[in-house]
Design a protein around this motif. Structure first.
Motif, PDB file in Angstrom:
ATOM      1  N   MET A   1       0.849  -1.194   0.000  1.00  0.00           N
ATOM      2  CA  MET A   1       0.000   0.000   0.000  1.00  0.00           C
ATOM      3  C   MET A   1       0.878   1.235   0.000  1.00  0.00           C
ATOM      4  N   ILE A   2       0.628   2.166  -0.918  1.00  0.00           N
ATOM      5  CA  ILE A   2       1.459   3.358  -0.979  1.00  0.00           C
ATOM      6  C   ILE A   2       1.081   4.303   0.161  1.00  0.00           C
ATOM      7  N   PRO A   3       2.038   5.090   0.661  1.00  0.00           N
ATOM      8  CA  PRO A   3       1.723   6.035   1.733  1.00  0.00           C
ATOM      9  C   PRO A   3       0.898   7.190   1.195  1.00  0.00           C
ATOM     10  N   LEU A   4       0.092   7.770   2.064  1.00  0.00           N
ATOM     11  CA  LEU A   4      -0.656   8.956   1.681  1.00  0.00           C
ATOM     12  C   LEU A   4       0.305  10.111   1.471  1.00  0.00           C
ATOM     13  N   ASP A   5       0.079  10.855   0.412  1.00  0.00           N
ATOM     14  CA  ASP A   5       0.886  12.030   0.100  1.00  0.00           C
ATOM     15  C   ASP A   5      -0.065  13.210  -0.011  1.00  0.00           C
ATOM     16  N   PRO A   6      -0.158  14.038   1.017  1.00  0.00           N
ATOM     17  CA  PRO A   6      -1.158  15.097   1.012  1.00  0.00           C
ATOM     18  C   PRO A   6      -0.762  16.317   0.197  1.00  0.00           C
ATOM     19  N   VAL A   7       0.451  16.331  -0.391  1.00  0.00           N
ATOM     20  CA  VAL A   7       0.911  17.504  -1.118  1.00  0.00           C
ATOM     21  C   VAL A   7       0.454  17.411  -2.572  1.00  0.00           C
ATOM     22  N   PRO A   8      -0.507  18.230  -2.987  1.00  0.00           N
ATOM     23  CA  PRO A   8      -0.951  18.143  -4.382  1.00  0.00           C
ATOM     24  C   PRO A   8       0.132  18.634  -5.324  1.00  0.00           C
ATOM     25  N   ARG A   9       0.172  18.040  -6.486  1.00  0.00           N
ATOM     26  CA  ARG A   9       1.152  18.431  -7.491  1.00  0.00           C
ATOM     27  C   ARG A   9       0.535  18.237  -8.870  1.00  0.00           C
ATOM     28  N   PRO A  10       1.178  18.743  -9.912  1.00  0.00           N
ATOM     29  CA  PRO A  10       0.598  18.560 -11.254  1.00  0.00           C
ATOM     30  C   PRO A  10       0.375  17.089 -11.558  1.00  0.00           C
TER      31      PRO A  10
ATOM     32  N   PRO B   1       2.754  -2.516  -6.840  1.00  0.00           N
ATOM     33  CA  PRO B   1       3.307  -2.692  -8.188  1.00  0.00           C
ATOM     34  C   PRO B   1       3.005  -4.058  -8.806  1.00  0.00           C
ATOM     35  N   ASP B   2       2.600  -5.019  -8.006  1.00  0.00           N
ATOM     36  CA  ASP B   2       2.257  -6.340  -8.542  1.00  0.00           C
ATOM     37  C   ASP B   2       0.854  -6.380  -9.154  1.00  0.00           C
ATOM     38  N   ASP B   3       0.075  -5.333  -8.952  1.00  0.00           N
ATOM     39  CA  ASP B   3      -1.311  -5.365  -9.404  1.00  0.00           C
ATOM     40  C   ASP B   3      -1.438  -5.059 -10.889  1.00  0.00           C
ATOM     41  N   ARG B   4      -2.512  -5.615 -11.468  1.00  0.00           N
ATOM     42  CA  ARG B   4      -2.832  -5.422 -12.874  1.00  0.00           C
ATOM     43  C   ARG B   4      -4.305  -5.044 -12.953  1.00  0.00           C
TER      44      ARG B   4
ATOM     45  N   VAL C   1      -7.323   6.757  -3.714  1.00  0.00           N
ATOM     46  CA  VAL C   1      -7.833   5.455  -4.144  1.00  0.00           C
ATOM     47  C   VAL C   1      -6.742   4.390  -4.093  1.00  0.00           C
ATOM     48  N   ALA C   2      -5.539   4.734  -4.565  1.00  0.00           N
ATOM     49  CA  ALA C   2      -4.443   3.770  -4.510  1.00  0.00           C
ATOM     50  C   ALA C   2      -4.175   3.334  -3.075  1.00  0.00           C
ATOM     51  N   HIS C   3      -4.347   4.263  -2.129  1.00  0.00           N
ATOM     52  CA  HIS C   3      -4.084   3.955  -0.721  1.00  0.00           C
ATOM     53  C   HIS C   3      -5.141   3.025  -0.150  1.00  0.00           C
ATOM     54  N   TYR C   4      -6.441   3.384  -0.285  1.00  0.00           N
ATOM     55  CA  TYR C   4      -7.436   2.545   0.394  1.00  0.00           C
ATOM     56  C   TYR C   4      -7.697   1.231  -0.337  1.00  0.00           C
ATOM     57  N   LEU C   5      -7.379   1.161  -1.647  1.00  0.00           N
ATOM     58  CA  LEU C   5      -7.460  -0.121  -2.334  1.00  0.00           C
ATOM     59  C   LEU C   5      -6.230  -0.996  -2.106  1.00  0.00           C
ATOM     60  N   ARG C   6      -5.220  -0.425  -1.467  1.00  0.00           N
ATOM     61  CA  ARG C   6      -3.980  -1.150  -1.168  1.00  0.00           C
ATOM     62  C   ARG C   6      -3.330  -1.687  -2.448  1.00  0.00           C
TER      63      ARG C   6
END
Length: 502
Positions: A1-10, A188-191, A180-185
Motif C-alpha cells: 500500500m502506498i503512503p498517503l501524500d497530502p501535497v498536491p502536485r501537477p 506494483p504487482d497489481d494489474r 484510491v491507490a491507498h485505500y485499495l492497497r
C-alpha cells in the motif's frame, strides 16, 4: 500500500512514480514500461504544445481505449491545456454538444469516428487531428503548473438532460489517485483491467491510481461479458472495477474457477450493490476483496466500505475516503443525528471547481461548507439522501429528485429495487414513481425476468406482499428483454421514466 501524500502536485508527474522496469500498460499491442510511458507522454505533450494553442485551451478526445486515450489525460495538462474526454459510445449529436459547450480548440479522434460527423458538428474554431499523428520527436518535461489550475473537464452522462462539464484541477486528480491507490492497497504487482470509459471519473482514475502505485493498466473495450473473462485470464488481471449492471452480466456468465480466483480486488461505483449481488459476488470471487464505493463526479469518490465489513454490512456505502470530509446534513442545515436522513455533503480538496460555463448550476450545488465541517472552502451538496448509522457507516436512501411520494409516504426506489431483486426472480429492475390522481404517485417496476414474465410477476407479487408494507407494493410491472443503459453503463433511469410515463 502506498503512503498517503497530502501535497498536491501537477497530475502529469504520475508516470514517474513507478520503477523503470515495471510495466505501465499492457494491451494487444504489447507492453510499455514506466520509462516508455514518461517518454510517450512527453512526446505527446510536445506535439500539443506545437499546435499554436493557448494555455488553458481545451483538447477533446473521442477515442476507443487506445494508447493515445491512455496518455492524453496526462499529456494535455503537461502542455498547459485542458483535456476533455468524450465517451466513445456517444453519437454525433452528443459529441457536437460537448465540443461546442467546452469550446474545444482541438479534437483528437480516429478516421472512422470522424466520418460519422456531419457539417457543423465540429465548430469552425476546432481543428481535427487523427491520433496516429499526435506524437513528436521532442520530449516536454513535466510541468510546474499550479495544482489548483484546471486540468480536465469531464462531462456527465446526461441522463437527466444535456451533459454538463465538471471542472477538475490537477490537485483533484492527483489527490484522487493517491486516495484510491491507498485505500485499495494497490501495489506494483497489481494489474488493473480498465473496462469503464476513461470519460467516466472513476474510469479515468483507474489509470492514475494504478500508475501512482506502480501497477499496470490493461485497457479493454469489450462487447460481451465473455470478453472481460478472457482478458482477466490472458493478462492475469488482479483488479476489476464495474457498475451494477455490468456485475449482473458478469455474474450470469460462466467463469472458470482458476480465472475467477485471479482477481484480488473488485470495486463498484455508479450505483449501490444490492445485498443479494454482494452475496453473489463474494461467492463467485472468493479470493477477491470487494470494495463498494460511492461518489459523484463533482467530488470524485466520497466513500468506500472496507472489505472486512462487507459481509456484515452489505447495504452500506461505508465512510469517507482519504482527503474527503463527508457529513449528512439535515433539511434545515444542521448536522443530522444518527438514523436521521439527510443530504450527503462533501468537503475537502477533492471537491471540483464547479461546472464549466454554468455559474448558476455551480452556485446551486457548490456552497460554503457549514461551520461544523473541519474543512473550509466550498462543499458540494450531492442531492443524495443518506443515513448515518450509530456505527458511523453511511447507507444510501436515494436521489432526492427520484424519491417516490405515494399517499404521503416518501419511498426510496433503491429499497424497492433491492426487495424486487432479493428473491432471484428478476435479473435487473428499476423502480419509478408514476403519477396517480388518488395517491399522487404509484410505484412502477421495469425489469428483466428470469423466466416467463407472467409466472415471475405472480411469484414476485406474492413474495412482496409478505416482505413489504402495503404502501410500498409496486402497482405496475413492465417487462423488458433488456434495460437501456447510458454511455457509462449505468441503467438509464431517465429514459425508462419517460417511457413509462407515456
Amino acid at each position: 500500500m502506498i503512503p498517503l501524500d497530502p501535497v498536491p502536485r501537477p497530475i502529469d508527474h504520475l508516470p514517474g512514480r513507478g520503477a523503470a522496469d515495471l510495466i505501465a500498460i499492457a494491451d494487444r499491442s504489447g507492453t510499455l514500461d514506466f520509462a516508455g510511458l514518461e517518454q510517450a507522454v512527453g512526446q505527446m505533450a510536445a506535439f500539443l504544445a506545437s499546435q499554436g494553442l493557448k494555455a488553458g485551451d481545451r483538447v477533446a478526445s473521442w477515442l476507443a481505449k487506445t494508447r493515445t486515450a491512455c496518455l492524453l489525460p496526462l499529456a494535455a495538462p503537461r502542455a498547459g491545456l485542458v483535456h476533455v474526454p468524450i465517451n466513445p459510445l456517444l453519437k454525433r449529436g452528443q459529441v457536437a454538444h460537448i465540443l461546442a459547450d467546452s469550446g474545444a480548440a482541438l479534437l483528437v479522434t480516429q478516421p472512422a469516428r470522424a466520418a460519422t460527423l456531419e457539417a457543423g458538428d465540429v465548430p469552425a474554431s476546432c481543428r481535427q487531428v487523427f491520433e496516429d499523428a499526435v506524437f513528436a520527436t521532442d520530449v516536454m518535461l513535466p510541468s510546474a503548473a499550479d495544482p489548483q489550475a484546471l486540468a480536465a473537464i469531464l462531462y456527465t452522462s446526461g441522463s437527466t438532460g444535456r451533459p454538463k462539464g465538471v471542472m477538475l484541477s490537477h490537485a483533484n486528480l492527483w489527490l484522487g489517485a493517491i486516495s484510491v491507490a491507498h485505500y485499495l492497497r494497490l501495489t506494483p504487482d497489481d494489474r488493473t483491467l480498465c473496462v469503464l470509459p476513461f470519460s467516466f471519473d472513476y474510469g479515468q482514475n483507474q489509470l492514475f491510481s494504478s500508475w501512482a502505485a506502480g501497477a499496470r493498466v490493461i485497457p479493454l473495450d469489450y462487447l460481451t461479458p465473455r470478453d472481460v473473462i478472457k482478458a482477466v485470464d490472458r493478462f492475469g488481471a488482479t483488479t476489476l472495477a464495474g457498475v451494477p449492471p455490468l456485475w449482473g452480466q458478469l455474474l450470469e456468465a460462466d467463469w472458470p474457477t482458476e480465472t475467477a480466483n485471479t482477481l484480488r480486488r473488485l470495486t463498484n461505483s455508479g450505483g449501490a450493490l444490492t445485498a443479494r449481488m454482494v452475496s453473489d459476488l463474494r461467492r463467485r470471487f472468493p479470493q477477491a476483496d470487494l470494495y463498494p464505493m460511492y461518489g459523484i463526479t463533482e467530488a470524485f469518490r466520497s466513500t468506500y466500505l472496507d472489505p472486512a465489513l462487507v459481509d456484515a454490512h452489505p447495504e452500506s456505502m461505508g465512510q469517507a475516503i482519504p482527503f474527503a470530509e463527508v457529513i449528512v446534513v439535515g433539511a434545515d442545515g444542521h448536522r443530522a443525528a444518527p438514523g436521521e436522513p439527510g443530504e450527503l455533503v462533501h468537503a475537502g480538496p477533492l471537491v471540483s471547481l464547479g461546472y464549466w460555463g454554468d455559474n448558476g448550476r455551480t452556485a446551486e450545488r457548490f456552497r460554503p461548507a457549514p461551520a461544523y465541517f473541519t474543512s473550509g472552502g466550498m462543499a458540494v451538496f450531492s442531492g443524495d439522501e443518506v443515513i448515518e448509522g450509530a456505527d458511523g457507516l453511511l447507507r444510501f436512501v436515494g436521489r432526492a429528485d427520484e424519491m417516490i411520494k405515494s399517499a404521503g409516504n416518501r419511498i426510496s426506489p433503491t429499497e424497492i429495487e433491492e426487495a424486487v431483486l432479493a428473491g432471484g426472480e428478476v435479473a435487473e429492475a428499476v423502480a419509478i414513481g408514476v403519477a396517480d390522481a388518488r395517491l399522487g404517485q404509484v410505484i412502477a417496476v421495469v425489469a428483466r425476468a428470469r423466466g416467463d414474465p407472467a409466472d415471475v410477476e405472480q411469484a414476485l407479487r406474492a413474495r412482496l406482499r409478505r416482505d413489504l408494507p402495503n404502501f410500498m407494493q409496486p402497482a405496475h410491472y413492465h417487462w423488458r428483454d433488456a434495460l437501456p443503459r447510458n454511455a457509462n453503463g449505468k441503467l438509464d433511469r431517465a429514459a425508462l421514466k419517460a417511457e413509462v410515463a407515456r
